[in-house]
Enzyme design. Structure first.
Site, short mmCIF file in Angstrom:
data_model
loop_
_atom_site.label_atom_id
_atom_site.label_comp_id
_atom_site.label_asym_id
_atom_site.label_seq_id
_atom_site.Cartn_x
_atom_site.Cartn_y
_atom_site.Cartn_z
N LYS A 118 37.48 41.12 36.40
CA LYS A 118 38.20 39.91 36.00
C LYS A 118 38.96 39.30 36.96
O LYS A 118 39.37 37.96 36.68
CB LYS A 118 39.16 40.48 34.88
CG LYS A 118 38.04 40.77 33.85
CD LYS A 118 38.74 41.32 32.37
CE LYS A 118 37.86 41.38 31.16
NZ LYS A 118 37.21 42.61 31.40
C1 LIG Z 1 35.81 42.97 30.60
C2 LIG Z 1 35.21 44.10 31.35
C3 LIG Z 1 33.73 44.20 31.21
C4 LIG Z 1 32.90 43.13 30.20
O1 LIG Z 1 33.05 41.69 30.58
P1 LIG Z 1 32.56 40.56 29.69
O2 LIG Z 1 32.91 39.39 30.25
O3 LIG Z 1 33.66 40.66 28.45
O4 LIG Z 1 31.16 40.77 29.05
C5 LIG Z 1 32.94 44.78 31.79
N1 LIG Z 1 33.57 45.84 32.62
C6 LIG Z 1 34.86 45.83 32.83
C7 LIG Z 1 35.42 46.79 33.82
C8 LIG Z 1 35.60 44.68 32.41
O5 LIG Z 1 36.87 44.67 32.54
#
Ligand SMILES: *Cc1c(COP(=O)(O)O)cnc(C)c1O
Length: 483
Positions: A118
């Site tokens: 993220k």
């Molecule tokens: C948020 C997150 C996801 C999922 O991502 P999306 O964009 O919501 O599909 C997968 N793995 C981790 C570690 C995350 O923090």
């Protein structure tokens, strides 16, 4: 590039306005009016550095920003500050490096400050907010609710930025100690953690009801950083191109497949945009945990709520309704905003919607999909460590499970695999040290999931305001804090 809402009632706004708007004013999501075609650029782009590639991609979507400013913003985002917690030697630091493990390639997207993918988008979004505010004047107060992981990436994206205060609510005593420390040990004066005496749902309801008070929202310039913000999707398109070029170069393949662990459909949506722009990606392998609404959709064409959200080893994918799915659905119904409004209304009325299958009864040949349950996730983490001496975090493991199902041709949910010989790139979305209990359970060892930044952080002083589950209490705290 102008932006429109999926629901057709917000039209022709600029990129910067779309970023500030977050959720569209008509309840839809903002999307670009058209998807730029980059097929004639691939040869030039294939050898670019990550920041240079980001510049080439982003400038096609950000025509209302001077290119010189965009370049500075990107250099600042993916410069040395991005790697504050990275353990790689300084001359080897990369935003999205690709490693090989057996037959699979892994793209590590967790080299940013909170050790999760993220950061790639939220570090850019924080800089964008700061840039827009500096030019337009005014302030922005971010209000968020988190069950753990998103909160820390949002806090690191906004910490210390001029013109921004960020308030993040988490359920008191119900996030992991690592997640709590990552949020509450940030010393910047513009970061305000709130522990709510309640559940994650209570936090989310508080956020909705506070931000839903339009008078308050306007008076206190409330903004959002959740994944409906277009800038987050945009930032993520870049690593799909980067990863695809990398694997094609190493294998001589002309295109690849990408396995993506999915929660809110944000990450995999960026992959779909990359494909439509012309990235050498032939198919996306969508992977869920036991909360499998998306995997079921690609299997049956029916998008329907399951029972309750299940708690799994991959908490950031424990999501029942994927907030970015609406963007995908808009394209799936041929950009027909009226049809999309009907489908969304049907979903909110009945908890279910259905689309007609395409050619050969397949929902969408761009996707294949699968789900992984807890046993499979633990097994693949253990196996990967034994066979490749590589530790997967439990989110990444869901994607690797789906990829292995394809390699072993065991089928699974979803549409038939396309181009079975093409290499598979698995997106690694978090550093395993964020989930030490799962790693210990999978491998029988408690010394594998370690990271010096996390260990150091656990000793830092923390700051957090404990509040009752009350809209009035949270509002008052915001008002008092902002003076
Ligand atoms: C948020 C997150 C996801 C999922 O991502 P999306 O964009 O919501 O599909 C997968 N793995 C981790 C570690 C995350 O923090």
């Amino acid at each position: 590039m102008k932006y429109v809402s999926t629901r057709g009632q917000v039209e022709w706004i600029d990129f910067q306005d779309a970023v500030l708007m977050g959720l569209a004013d008509d309840g839809g999501l903002m999307i670009p009016r058209s998807i730029p075609d980059a097929t004639d650029q691939l040869e030039n782009w294939a050898t670019l550095s990550y920041p240079d590639l980001a510049f080439e991609i982003l400038r096609r979507f950000t025509r209302d920003m001077p290119e010189h400013d965009l370049r500075i913003l990107i250099e600042k985002t993916y410069g040395p500050s991005y790697f504050v917690n990275d353990t790689a030697p300084e001359d080897k630091r990369e935003v999205a490096p690709v490693v090989q493990a057996g037959d699979l390639f892994i793209q590590e997207l967790w080299h940013g400050p909170t050790l999760a993918f993220k950061d790639v988008a939220l570090q850019l979004l924080g800089n964008l907010f700061e840039y827009i505010l500096a030019r337009r004047g005014g302030k922005l107060n971010i209000l968020g609710a988190t069950s753990g992981d998103t909160g820390s990436a949002a806090i690191y994206g906004c910490r210390g930025r001029a013109g921004i205060d960020i308030f993040v609510m988490h359920p008191h005593g119900r996030v992991s100690p690592i997640q709590e420390h990552q949020m509450t040990s940030v010393p910047d004066a513009n970061v305000h953690n709130i522990a709510v005496e309640g559940s994650f749902d209570d936090c989310q309801n508080l956020m909705k009801s506070i931000a839903g008070d339009l008078l308050f929202k306007r008076q206190y310039s409330l903004g959002a950083v959740n994944s409906v913000n277009w800038a987050r999707v945009l930032a993520q398109i870049v690593y799909y191109f980067h990863g695809a070029f990398n694997v094609c170069r190493r294998t001589g393949a002309e295109a690849i497949r990408v396995a993506v662990p999915t929660g809110n459909f944000g990450d995999v949506l960026a992959g779909w945009y990359a494909m439509k722009m012309g990235a050498p990606i032939r198919q996306l392998i969508l992977a869920t945990n036991e909360n499998d609404i998306l995997a079921r959709f690609y299997h049956s064409g029916e998008y329907s709520l399951g029972p309750e959200v299940k708690k799994t080893l991959s908490p950031s994918m424990d999501i029942q309704v994927a907030s970015n799915f609406e963007r995908y659905l808009y394209y799936h119904v041929g950009g027909n905003a009226k049809r999309l409004r009907e489908l969304m209304a049907e979903f909110s009325r009945t908890g279910s919607l259905r689309v007609e299958p395409g050619k050969g009864g397949v929902v969408d040949a761009d996707f294949t999909a699968d789900r992984a349950d807890t046993q499979q996730v633990l097994a693949v983490i253990g196996k990967f460590f034994r066979n490749h001496n590589y530790v997967l975090d439990p989110h990444t493991a869901c994607g690797v499970c789906a990829a292995e199902q394809l390699l072993e041709k065991r089928g699974g949910l979803g549409t038939p695999p396309r181009d079975e010989d093409l290499p598979i790139l698995c997106l690694a979305t978090a550093h395993p040290a964020k989930f030490p209990a799962a790693i210990a359970q999978a491998t029988g060892r408690d010394d594998l999931a370690k990271h010096p930044a996390i260990e150091a952080m656990m000793h830092l002083p923390t700051r957090c305001k404990l509040l009752p589950n009350s809209k009035q209490a949270v509002r008052n705290y915001i008002i008092e804090t902002l003076g």
